[in-house]
Design an enzyme around this catalytic site. Structure first.
Site, PDB file in Angstrom:
ATOM      1  N   HIS A   1      -5.932  -9.029   0.510  1.00 60.03           N
ATOM      2  CA  HIS A   1      -6.243  -7.741   1.164  1.00 60.03           C
ATOM      3  C   HIS A   1      -7.095  -7.943   2.437  1.00 60.03           C
ATOM      4  O   HIS A   1      -8.239  -7.486   2.508  1.00 60.03           O
ATOM      5  CB  HIS A   1      -6.965  -6.796   0.176  1.00 60.03           C
ATOM      6  CG  HIS A   1      -6.821  -5.352   0.555  1.00 60.03           C
ATOM      7  ND1 HIS A   1      -6.786  -4.339  -0.381  1.00 60.03           N
ATOM      8  CD2 HIS A   1      -6.702  -4.747   1.767  1.00 60.03           C
ATOM      9  CE1 HIS A   1      -6.667  -3.176   0.247  1.00 60.03           C
ATOM     10  NE2 HIS A   1      -6.610  -3.400   1.536  1.00 60.03           N
TER      11      HIS A   1
ATOM     12  N   ARG B   1      -0.590   0.092  -0.121  1.00 61.72           N
ATOM     13  CA  ARG B   1      -1.365  -0.032  -1.351  1.00 61.72           C
ATOM     14  C   ARG B   1      -0.475  -0.657  -2.413  1.00 61.72           C
ATOM     15  O   ARG B   1       0.738  -0.401  -2.447  1.00 61.72           O
ATOM     16  CB  ARG B   1      -1.835   1.338  -1.852  1.00 61.72           C
ATOM     17  CG  ARG B   1      -3.030   1.897  -1.097  1.00 61.72           C
ATOM     18  CD  ARG B   1      -4.326   1.140  -1.424  1.00 61.72           C
ATOM     19  NE  ARG B   1      -5.445   1.641  -0.659  1.00 61.72           N
ATOM     20  CZ  ARG B   1      -5.859   1.183   0.521  1.00 61.72           C
ATOM     21  NH1 ARG B   1      -5.212   0.177   1.083  1.00 61.72           N
ATOM     22  NH2 ARG B   1      -6.902   1.690   1.117  1.00 61.72           N
TER      23      ARG B   1
ATOM     24  N   GLU C   1      -5.889  -4.847  -8.053  1.00 59.19           N
ATOM     25  CA  GLU C   1      -6.797  -5.768  -7.358  1.00 59.19           C
ATOM     26  C   GLU C   1      -8.139  -5.836  -8.069  1.00 59.19           C
ATOM     27  O   GLU C   1      -8.638  -4.806  -8.513  1.00 59.19           O
ATOM     28  CB  GLU C   1      -7.019  -5.287  -5.918  1.00 59.19           C
ATOM     29  CG  GLU C   1      -5.785  -5.413  -5.082  1.00 59.19           C
ATOM     30  CD  GLU C   1      -5.967  -4.884  -3.656  1.00 59.19           C
ATOM     31  OE1 GLU C   1      -7.113  -4.726  -3.217  1.00 59.19           O
ATOM     32  OE2 GLU C   1      -4.969  -4.624  -2.998  1.00 59.19           O
TER      33      GLU C   1
END
Ligand code: 8YV
Length: 326
Positions: free
Chosen positions: A287, A240, A269
């Site tokens: 991602h 993450r 993000e």
């Protein structure tokens, strides 16, 4: 009895939608529609089950306002977007999608390592821009993988899948994990345990972050810890974004205190720190770790099966991908 209602917050692989539709009334949201906490809190009222994305903030407020929910299944292995403690205190089951995405995500971790170390993005871009003028004895010299030492923080399923690949590349493996693996597994992966993260950071050439994001691991790679690493080291993050103090990493890349970084996840993000965007020797991906057709299908079915099991009233112990806070 009313048919239970399930919300899938955005379009996913159709197999999971069809699976749930055999028993439940299913609503599929629009991309981004459920990313706002207040919207989520106010509009979940008629749903018994929620199939959430990692961009949906399933906070305590959302759950307290919707205690009629019986289950939240996250379309991800990471569930830092869900307040699991609050869910459990309200009797709402939480599930995720472990295992099925480990291989796909590990592929991307290795892709990032290769991309950064062998300057794949930069050299390919030059070629497309007409800058390839023939083989060059000193062109695009990169970092050799063979014989180097990788440090893996988070030796769970994804960490192990990364280790298996690294072994094939002739890279030595060191790892840190909350719990040490048993010696048989350590031997299987040829992995050396480091109790102390700082020593691991000092010694590794490549650092892989594949642990969950929790209050304890937030900014695990801080400015101070980046300072411990070799200036020749490369950081790969498929965990993450917030495992890393991204701005400090960007500064270290610009100043040459860290040699390169491959990132599939970011702190805020979809916003990316402009300093990271302009940093040298980086490969930044949107991602896509679990993004293969096969894996996303498995993730969808796994999440859907957990929802069905809970709404059917099956014993929670029988649901393999149920998340517990302990
Ligand atoms: C990612 C994820 O693609 O399931 C998750 O929690 O974020 C995955 O789908 C991966 O971890 C990032 O590389």
């Amino acid at each position: 009895m009313l048919t239970p209602r399930v919300l899938i917050t955005e379009p996913i692989d159709q197999a999971a939608v069809d699976y749930l539709r055999t028993k439940f009334e299913v609503v599929v949201g629009q991309r981004g529609q459920w990313d706002d906490e207040s919207y989520l809190a106010s509009n979940l009222g008629s749903f018994d089950g929620l199939l959430s994305m990692l961009s949906n903030p399933v906070t305590e407020k959302v759950l307290r306002q919707n205690p009629q929910l019986k289950v939240v299944a996250n379309y991800a292995v990471g569930y830092n977007n869900i307040d699991v403690k609050a869910a459990q205190s309200l009797g709402i089951a939480v599930a995720n999608t472990p295992d099925v995405l480990s291989e796909a995500t590990a592929d991307i971790a290795l892709g990032l390592l290769l991309g950064v170390c062998r300057r794949l993005c930069e050299s390919e871009k030059d070629l497309r821009n007409g800058l390839f003028d023939g083989w060059h004895p000193q062109g695009y010299l990169g970092i050799e993988l063979y014989g180097k030492k990788a440090g893996i923080i988070g030796m769970g399923r994804i960490g192990k899948a990364i280790a298996r690949r690294l072994y094939g590349f002739g890279i030595k493996i060191a790892y840190h994990n909350r719990n040490r693996l048993n010696s048989e597994i350590e031997q299987q992966y040829q992995a050396e345990w480091y109790d102390d993260t700082d020593t691991l950071l000092r010694e590794c050439d490549f650092l892989f972050l594949s642990c969950p994001l929790t209050p304890e691991t937030h900014h695990l790679l801080s400015r101070e810890r980046l300072g411990l690493m070799k200036p020749s080291a490369v950081v790969i993050n498929t965990g993450r974004g917030s495992l890393v103090d991204e701005h400090e990493l960007a500064k270290a890349l610009h100043s040459g205190h860290i040699a390169g970084a491959g990132m599939d996840v970011f702190e805020f993000e979809p916003k990316i720190d402009p300093l990271l965007l302009s940093a040298p020797n980086t490969m930044l991906l949107p991602h896509i770790g679990s993004g293969t057709t096969e894996t996303r299908r498995k993730m969808g079915l796994m999440a859907a099966q957990a929802i069905q099991a809970v709404l059917d009233g099956n014993p929670l112990e029988s649901i393999p991908n149920l998340v517990s806070i302990n």
